[in-house]
Design a protein around this motif. Structure first.
Motif, PDB file in Angstrom:
ATOM      1  N   THR A 196       0.839  -1.197   0.000  1.00 52.47           N
ATOM      2  CA  THR A 196       0.000   0.000   0.000  1.00 52.47           C
ATOM      3  C   THR A 196       0.874   1.247   0.000  1.00 52.47           C
ATOM      4  N   ILE A 197       1.875   1.273   0.865  1.00 45.21           N
ATOM      5  CA  ILE A 197       2.791   2.414   0.941  1.00 45.21           C
ATOM      6  C   ILE A 197       3.507   2.587  -0.392  1.00 45.21           C
ATOM      7  N   ARG A 198       4.008   1.490  -0.941  1.00 47.62           N
ATOM      8  CA  ARG A 198       4.723   1.536  -2.227  1.00 47.62           C
ATOM      9  C   ARG A 198       3.804   2.086  -3.327  1.00 47.62           C
ATOM     10  N   SER A 199       2.583   1.631  -3.384  1.00 48.70           N
ATOM     11  CA  SER A 199       1.642   2.086  -4.398  1.00 48.70           C
ATOM     12  C   SER A 199       1.394   3.592  -4.283  1.00 48.70           C
ATOM     13  N   LEU A 259     -11.026   3.589   2.568  1.00 49.95           N
ATOM     14  CA  LEU A 259      -9.767   4.277   2.322  1.00 49.95           C
ATOM     15  C   LEU A 259      -8.587   3.461   2.834  1.00 49.95           C
ATOM     16  N   ASP A 260      -7.455   3.567   2.155  1.00 46.95           N
ATOM     17  CA  ASP A 260      -6.205   3.042   2.693  1.00 46.95           C
ATOM     18  C   ASP A 260      -5.754   3.990   3.792  1.00 46.95           C
ATOM     19  N   VAL A 261      -5.128   3.447   4.820  1.00 49.27           N
ATOM     20  CA  VAL A 261      -4.680   4.256   5.952  1.00 49.27           C
ATOM     21  C   VAL A 261      -3.213   3.977   6.225  1.00 49.27           C
ATOM     22  N   ILE A 262      -2.422   5.048   6.225  1.00 52.74           N
ATOM     23  CA  ILE A 262      -1.028   4.991   6.638  1.00 52.74           C
ATOM     24  C   ILE A 262      -0.954   5.898   7.859  1.00 52.74           C
ATOM     25  N   ALA A 313       9.188  10.490   3.316  1.00 56.32           N
ATOM     26  CA  ALA A 313      10.633  10.518   3.022  1.00 56.32           C
ATOM     27  C   ALA A 313      11.331   9.291   3.594  1.00 56.32           C
ATOM     28  N   ILE A 314      10.960   8.911   4.789  1.00 51.86           N
ATOM     29  CA  ILE A 314      11.553   7.723   5.413  1.00 51.86           C
ATOM     30  C   ILE A 314      11.133   6.473   4.651  1.00 51.86           C
ATOM     31  N   GLU A 315       9.869   6.417   4.264  1.00 51.86           N
ATOM     32  CA  GLU A 315       9.361   5.240   3.543  1.00 51.86           C
ATOM     33  C   GLU A 315       9.989   5.120   2.161  1.00 51.86           C
ATOM     34  N   VAL A 316      10.223   6.240   1.475  1.00 51.97           N
ATOM     35  CA  VAL A 316      10.891   6.205   0.173  1.00 51.97           C
ATOM     36  C   VAL A 316      12.263   5.569   0.317  1.00 51.97           C
ATOM     37  N   ARG A 317      13.005   5.974   1.338  1.00 55.33           N
ATOM     38  CA  ARG A 317      14.345   5.402   1.562  1.00 55.33           C
ATOM     39  C   ARG A 317      14.255   3.938   1.987  1.00 55.33           C
ATOM     40  N   ARG A 318      13.353   3.656   2.921  1.00 55.62           N
ATOM     41  CA  ARG A 318      13.231   2.291   3.456  1.00 55.62           C
ATOM     42  C   ARG A 318      12.879   1.301   2.354  1.00 55.62           C
ATOM     43  N   LEU A 319      12.006   1.698   1.437  1.00 59.40           N
ATOM     44  CA  LEU A 319      11.566   0.796   0.372  1.00 59.40           C
ATOM     45  C   LEU A 319      12.417   0.892  -0.893  1.00 59.40           C
ATOM     46  N   GLY A 320      13.412   1.750  -0.871  1.00 58.85           N
ATOM     47  CA  GLY A 320      14.297   1.891  -2.031  1.00 58.85           C
ATOM     48  C   GLY A 320      13.617   2.484  -3.240  1.00 58.85           C
ATOM     49  N   LEU A 321      12.724   3.424  -3.010  1.00 60.92           N
ATOM     50  CA  LEU A 321      11.965   4.030  -4.106  1.00 60.92           C
ATOM     51  C   LEU A 321      12.637   5.293  -4.577  1.00 60.92           C
TER      52      LEU A 321
END
Length: 140
Positions: A9-12, A123-126, A132-140
């Motif tokens: 979900t976060i990646r999407s 709704l999706d919930v994060i 910014a942290i998630e972009v780095r963590r997931l290598g996006l």
């Protein structure tokens, strides 16, 4: 503890070009809300700054609105909340009302009741996460 959102979900949300309403978006480039909105914009997303104190001003090239409820139904995909946890629920309810696809509550913003209302509405919930942290963590 915040209910974990699936990485898919976060990646999407972070890899699809979407329209993000950034609640609490500051006109100051030194503020986290401004920097994250800019990161999302640079990644190809449209940003709608939401801040009653800056309504009508331009932030990151977009006109700031006072409230999510000013936005037309179906025009925002993600409502990103940079507010205290005790204020988040009202913005989640606005996200539901305008038909957003997801709500994203920033680090430290945890409201399980509001999250459950959003999930119930589809709704999706994060929650308690930073893009910014998630972009780095997931290598996006």
């Amino acid at each position: 503890m915040a209910t974990a959102a699936p990485d898919e979900t976060i990646r999407s949300l972070l890899t699809t070009n979407l329209t993000w309403a950034v609640v609490g978006c500051s006109p100051s480039p030194q503020r986290d809300s401004h920097r994250i909105a800019d990161l999302l914009r640079r990644r190809g997303n449209r940003i709608v700054p939401v801040n009653p104190h800056a309504a009508g001003a331009e932030i990151l090239g977009e006109r700031c609105v006072a409230s999510v409820s000013e936005l037309a139904e179906g025009t925002v995909d993600v409502v990103d909340i940079f507010r205290r946890a005790d204020a988040a629920g009202a913005h989640v309810d606005e996200a539901i009302a305008i038909g957003a696809r997801a709500v994203w509550m920033q680090l430290g913003v945890i409201d399980e009741d509001a999250a459950e209302r959003a999930r119930t509405a589809g709704l999706d919930v994060i929650m308690d996460r930073c893009p910014a942290i998630e972009v780095r963590r997931l290598g996006l």
